[in-house]
Scaffold this motif. Structure first.
Motif, PDB file in Angstrom:
ATOM      1  N   ALA A 294       0.840  -1.210   0.000  1.00 15.96           N
ATOM      2  CA  ALA A 294       0.000   0.000   0.000  1.00 15.96           C
ATOM      3  C   ALA A 294       0.873   1.257   0.000  1.00 15.96           C
ATOM      4  O   ALA A 294       0.566   2.234  -0.695  1.00 15.96           O
ATOM      5  N   ILE A 295       1.953   1.227   0.761  1.00 19.50           N
ATOM      6  CA  ILE A 295       2.875   2.368   0.806  1.00 19.50           C
ATOM      7  C   ILE A 295       3.522   2.587  -0.560  1.00 19.50           C
ATOM      8  O   ILE A 295       3.688   3.723  -0.998  1.00 19.50           O
ATOM      9  N   ALA A 296       3.880   1.514  -1.223  1.00 20.80           N
ATOM     10  CA  ALA A 296       4.472   1.649  -2.557  1.00 20.80           C
ATOM     11  C   ALA A 296       3.508   2.356  -3.502  1.00 20.80           C
ATOM     12  O   ALA A 296       3.900   3.262  -4.247  1.00 20.80           O
ATOM     13  N   ILE A 297       2.261   1.971  -3.449  1.00 21.05           N
ATOM     14  CA  ILE A 297       1.243   2.609  -4.300  1.00 21.05           C
ATOM     15  C   ILE A 297       1.074   4.071  -3.900  1.00 21.05           C
ATOM     16  O   ILE A 297       0.994   4.962  -4.753  1.00 21.05           O
TER      17      ILE A 297
ATOM     18  N   ILE B 194       8.690   8.565  -6.159  1.00 23.61           N
ATOM     19  CA  ILE B 194       8.542   7.597  -7.253  1.00 23.61           C
ATOM     20  C   ILE B 194       9.669   6.555  -7.191  1.00 23.61           C
ATOM     21  O   ILE B 194       9.427   5.354  -7.358  1.00 23.61           O
ATOM     22  N   ALA B 195      10.898   7.001  -6.943  1.00 23.12           N
ATOM     23  CA  ALA B 195      12.028   6.059  -6.829  1.00 23.12           C
ATOM     24  C   ALA B 195      11.809   5.087  -5.664  1.00 23.12           C
ATOM     25  O   ALA B 195      12.090   3.890  -5.782  1.00 23.12           O
ATOM     26  N   LEU B 196      11.293   5.579  -4.543  1.00 22.47           N
ATOM     27  CA  LEU B 196      11.017   4.704  -3.396  1.00 22.47           C
ATOM     28  C   LEU B 196       9.962   3.656  -3.755  1.00 22.47           C
ATOM     29  O   LEU B 196      10.088   2.489  -3.375  1.00 22.47           O
ATOM     30  N   ALA B 197       8.941   4.076  -4.472  1.00 23.49           N
ATOM     31  CA  ALA B 197       7.905   3.124  -4.885  1.00 23.49           C
ATOM     32  C   ALA B 197       8.504   2.027  -5.759  1.00 23.49           C
ATOM     33  O   ALA B 197       8.214   0.842  -5.567  1.00 23.49           O
ATOM     34  N   ILE B 198       9.357   2.408  -6.680  1.00 18.83           N
ATOM     35  CA  ILE B 198       9.997   1.431  -7.561  1.00 18.83           C
ATOM     36  C   ILE B 198      10.882   0.479  -6.750  1.00 18.83           C
ATOM     37  O   ILE B 198      10.885  -0.738  -6.987  1.00 18.83           O
ATOM     38  N   LEU B 199      11.606   1.008  -5.761  1.00 17.21           N
ATOM     39  CA  LEU B 199      12.435   0.154  -4.899  1.00 17.21           C
ATOM     40  C   LEU B 199      11.583  -0.852  -4.131  1.00 17.21           C
ATOM     41  O   LEU B 199      11.960  -2.026  -4.002  1.00 17.21           O
TER      42      LEU B 199
ATOM     43  N   VAL C 213      12.710   2.019   6.740  1.00 18.69           N
ATOM     44  CA  VAL C 213      13.689   2.913   6.112  1.00 18.69           C
ATOM     45  C   VAL C 213      13.018   3.805   5.073  1.00 18.69           C
ATOM     46  O   VAL C 213      13.265   5.020   5.028  1.00 18.69           O
ATOM     47  N   LEU C 214      12.182   3.209   4.244  1.00 21.53           N
ATOM     48  CA  LEU C 214      11.522   4.007   3.218  1.00 21.53           C
ATOM     49  C   LEU C 214      10.559   5.025   3.818  1.00 21.53           C
ATOM     50  O   LEU C 214      10.451   6.146   3.324  1.00 21.53           O
TER      51      LEU C 214
ATOM     52  N   LEU D 294       9.371  10.570   5.013  1.00 19.93           N
ATOM     53  CA  LEU D 294       9.059  11.617   6.001  1.00 19.93           C
ATOM     54  C   LEU D 294      10.049  12.772   5.903  1.00 19.93           C
ATOM     55  O   LEU D 294       9.649  13.947   5.957  1.00 19.93           O
ATOM     56  N   ILE D 295      11.316  12.470   5.753  1.00 23.11           N
ATOM     57  CA  ILE D 295      12.333  13.526   5.644  1.00 23.11           C
ATOM     58  C   ILE D 295      12.130  14.324   4.363  1.00 23.11           C
ATOM     59  O   ILE D 295      12.144  15.561   4.371  1.00 23.11           O
ATOM     60  N   SER D 296      11.921  13.635   3.266  1.00 18.15           N
ATOM     61  CA  SER D 296      11.688  14.299   1.984  1.00 18.15           C
ATOM     62  C   SER D 296      10.440  15.184   2.039  1.00 18.15           C
ATOM     63  O   SER D 296      10.440  16.325   1.590  1.00 18.15           O
ATOM     64  N   ASN D 297       9.380  14.646   2.623  1.00 21.08           N
ATOM     65  CA  ASN D 297       8.141  15.404   2.764  1.00 21.08           C
ATOM     66  C   ASN D 297       8.363  16.635   3.648  1.00 21.08           C
ATOM     67  O   ASN D 297       7.871  17.723   3.346  1.00 21.08           O
ATOM     68  N   GLY D 298       9.118  16.469   4.727  1.00 22.81           N
ATOM     69  CA  GLY D 298       9.393  17.590   5.619  1.00 22.81           C
ATOM     70  C   GLY D 298      10.141  18.713   4.931  1.00 22.81           C
ATOM     71  O   GLY D 298       9.797  19.889   5.075  1.00 22.81           O
ATOM     72  N   VAL D 299      11.170  18.362   4.162  1.00 20.14           N
ATOM     73  CA  VAL D 299      11.928  19.372   3.422  1.00 20.14           C
ATOM     74  C   VAL D 299      11.010  20.085   2.428  1.00 20.14           C
ATOM     75  O   VAL D 299      11.037  21.323   2.308  1.00 20.14           O
ATOM     76  N   SER D 300      10.184  19.327   1.737  1.00 16.55           N
ATOM     77  CA  SER D 300       9.255  19.906   0.772  1.00 16.55           C
ATOM     78  C   SER D 300       8.292  20.881   1.454  1.00 16.55           C
ATOM     79  O   SER D 300       8.039  21.979   0.943  1.00 16.55           O
ATOM     80  N   LEU D 301       7.749  20.504   2.602  1.00 13.47           N
ATOM     81  CA  LEU D 301       6.806  21.377   3.310  1.00 13.47           C
ATOM     82  C   LEU D 301       7.489  22.635   3.844  1.00 13.47           C
ATOM     83  O   LEU D 301       6.904  23.722   3.832  1.00 13.47           O
TER      84      LEU D 301
END
Length: 172
Positions: free
Chosen positions: A90-93, A126-131, A146-147, A152-159
């Protein structure tokens, strides 16, 4: 939402990601158990809504939602390993969908300081989903934690960057 709230949510997201990086197995189990309790709670709320629904179709939908929510919640709580596998998929999707949305949003921010970070955040999702899709199911237990941390870190930087853009817009 105010820019301060976006900033606070971004910082909390980064801190949660750092915590998850230190213990990905615990992060995987915690996320799975939390999801189980949330499904159970929402299912119970659906049953309560059943009695307030004005129409027969509303009652049927509330009953179906209640049964489904309670069933999924109990299943996740009783079988955490299977729950982790299911949630990993579900997380991948979700990562794929949010990555695509962030890329669309990024192009709407073209020319602003947030364009590159939001675009990178979308590409990372997208890269995480593919992984996840490529390593499933062997490494789901640690990979999920880990993902989630990276997301969460990526989302935080974006916000946080979005908050900065809002500040710049308020000044003009």
């Amino acid at each position: 939402m105010s820019r301060t709230l976006w900033l606070v949510i971004g910082v909390i997201s980064i801190l949660g990601g750092i915590f998850a990086l230190f213990n990905p197995l615990s992060a995987s189990f915690a996320a799975e158990q939390l999801a189980g309790f949330i499904f159970l709670f929402v299912g119970i709320l659906q049953f309560i809504a059943l009695f307030r629904a004005p129409s027969t179709s509303g009652k049927v939908l509330a009953a179906l939602g209640g049964v489904l929510g309670v069933f999924i919640g109990i299943e996740l709580l009783q079988n955490p390993m299977q729950g982790i596998l299911t949630l990993t998929m579900a997380i991948a999707i979700l990562f794929m969908a949010t990555g695509l949305v962030r890329m669309v949003v990024a192009f709407g921010l073209k020319g602003s300081p947030a364009f590159v970070p939001v675009l990178l955040s979308g590409l990372i999702s997208i890269a995480l989903a593919i992984l996840i899709f490529s390593g499933y199911p062997q490494s789901s237990i640690y990979t999920l934690g880990v993902l989630l941390a990276i997301e969460l870190i990526s989302n935080g930087v974006s916000l946080i960057m979005y908050s900065r853009v809002q500040l710049l817009l308020e000044r003009h």
